[in-house]
Scaffold this active site. Structure first.
Site, short mmCIF file in Angstrom:
data_model
loop_
_atom_site.label_atom_id
_atom_site.label_comp_id
_atom_site.label_asym_id
_atom_site.label_seq_id
_atom_site.Cartn_x
_atom_site.Cartn_y
_atom_site.Cartn_z
N HIS A 1 12.47 -31.75 22.89
CA HIS A 1 13.62 -32.58 23.27
C HIS A 1 14.41 -33.08 22.06
O HIS A 1 15.53 -33.55 22.24
CB HIS A 1 13.16 -33.76 24.13
CG HIS A 1 12.66 -33.35 25.48
ND1 HIS A 1 13.45 -32.73 26.41
CD2 HIS A 1 11.43 -33.46 26.06
CE1 HIS A 1 12.74 -32.47 27.51
NE2 HIS A 1 11.51 -32.90 27.31
N ASP B 1 7.73 -36.03 33.56
CA ASP B 1 7.86 -34.79 34.33
C ASP B 1 7.01 -34.84 35.60
O ASP B 1 7.43 -34.36 36.65
CB ASP B 1 7.48 -33.58 33.46
CG ASP B 1 8.66 -33.13 32.63
OD1 ASP B 1 9.73 -32.88 33.19
OD2 ASP B 1 8.52 -33.06 31.39
N GLU C 1 2.09 -31.40 33.50
CA GLU C 1 3.07 -32.42 33.89
C GLU C 1 3.82 -32.05 35.17
O GLU C 1 4.96 -32.45 35.35
CB GLU C 1 4.02 -32.71 32.73
CG GLU C 1 4.51 -31.50 31.96
CD GLU C 1 5.24 -31.86 30.67
OE1 GLU C 1 5.56 -33.02 30.43
OE2 GLU C 1 5.53 -30.91 29.91
C1 3PY Z 1 6.72 -36.48 29.99
O1 3PY Z 1 6.49 -37.66 30.31
O2 3PY Z 1 7.15 -35.63 30.77
C2 3PY Z 1 6.45 -36.06 28.60
O3 3PY Z 1 6.60 -34.92 28.28
C3 3PY Z 1 6.08 -37.10 27.62
O4 3PY Z 1 7.20 -37.77 27.22
MG MG Z 2 7.54 -33.70 29.73
#
Ligand code: 3PY
Ligand code: MG
Length: 253
Positions: A44, A175, A149
C-alpha cells in the site's frame, strides 16, 4: 541484535508500525523510538525495491527488524525482499494452502523451496559472506509472515497452518472486516470472535499469531491475549495524529 525470527521463537511479544513513507529516516526514527520491527509496505505504500534497500539499511543500523510487505504473492517480489536483506517477508491475501505453500517456496532456498540462489546480493553481504553458510543458514534466519484476511482464507486456516515454514499467521482485520460484510469495523464482536478462534488454531499448530491494530489500547489488549507480532498503525497516520493534535492545541490555545 537478535533477529526477528529468533525473537519470535522465544515467545516475545513484538510491536512495530507499517512504514508507507519512502525514506530511510523513518526507519531510524522507528528504531530510536524502540519499536521491535517495522514493515516497509510495498503493497500500500509508494516504495520501490531500490528505495526499500536503503530503508532496510537504516533499519539495521537503528536496531529495528526490517520486514517487507510485498505487493502480492509473487515469487520474484518475495525473493527480492529477502535478497535486499529484509529479516522477514510479509505476504498479503493468502487464501488457500496452495498459496501458502507458494509463498514459503518462494522464500526458501532448496530443498525447502525454490528461491533463486545468488551470493552477490545485500543479504549475502555482496559476496563477503561465506557462500556455504549463507545458502545453508538463510532459511533459518528469515521469517515468513502469511496474511490471511478473507473469508476463504479463514475457512482454509486449518489446512494453511499445516504448511511448514510459516513463522507468523497474520490476520488483516481491515480486509477481513470487508470480507465479512462489516467493512472497517475492526472491533466488531464477530471479527474479535474470529480472531480469537484463529489464535487458538495457530496456537495448536505452534505458529505465532500476528494482528494489526490502530491504537495502543488494542495493542496492549491483544498482547495480553497472546498475539506475538503486533503491527501498529502506519507512519503516515501517526504523523497525522501528532500534526493534528498540535494544530488543534494551537488553534484552541
Ligand atoms: C488489513 O487489515 O487488511 C491489513 O492488511 C493490515 O493493515
Ligand atoms: Mg490487508
Amino acid at each position: 541484535m537478535a533477529l526477528l525470527k529468533e525473537r519470535l521463537k522465544t515467545g516475545e511479544r513484538l510491536f512495530g508500525p507499517f512504514v508507507n513513507l519512502c525514506h530511510p529516516a523513518v526507519l531510524e526514527i522507528a528504531g530510536n523510538a524502540g519499536f521491535d520491527f517495522a514493515i516497509i509496505d510495498t503493497e500500500h505504500g509508494e516504495i520501490s525495491s531500490d528505495r526499500a534497500v536503503d530503508m532496510v539499511r537504516a533499519a539495521k543500523l537503528a536496531g529495528v527488524s526490517p520486514v517487507i510487505r510485498v505487493y502480492g504473492n509473487q515469487p520474484e517480489l518475495i525473493a527480492k525482499a529477502l535478497d535486499i536483506g529484509a529479516e522477514g517477508v510479509q505476504v498479503p491475501q493468502v487464501s488457500t494452502k496452495a498459496e501458502a505453500m507458494a509463498a514459503v517456496r518462494a522464500a526458501k532456498f532448496a530443498p525447502e523451496g525454490a528461491r533463486g540462489c545468488n551470493r552477490y546480493v545485500r543479504a549475502a553481504r555482496y559476496s563477503a559472506a561465506d557462500k556455504f553458510s549463507y545458502f545453508t543458514n538463510a532459511n533459518q534466519e528469515t521469517a515468513v509472515i502469511i496474511q490471511v484476511e478473507g473469508k476463504e482464507g479463514i475457512a482454509n486456516l486449518p489446512d494453511i497452518l499445516t504448511v511448514p515454514g510459516i513463522d507468523v499467521l497474520f490476520i488483516g482485520p481491515y480486509d477481513l472486516s470487508a470480507s465479512l460484510g462489516i467493512p472497517g469495523q475492526v472491533d466488531h464482536p464477530q471479527l474479535v470472535a474470529e480472531m480469537q478462534k484463529n489464535m487458538e488454531l495457530a496456537r495448536q499448530a505452534g505458529v505465532a499469531i500476528g494482528f494489526f491494530v490502530d491504537d495502543v489500547a488494542s495493542a496492549v489488549k491483544w498482547k495480553n491475549w497472546g498475539v506475538q507480532y503486533i503491527s501498529f498503525a502506519a507512519d503516515v497516520g501517526l504523523l497525522y495524529e501528532v500534526f493534528r493534535e498540535k494544530v488543534m492545541a494551537f488553534k484552541n490555545g
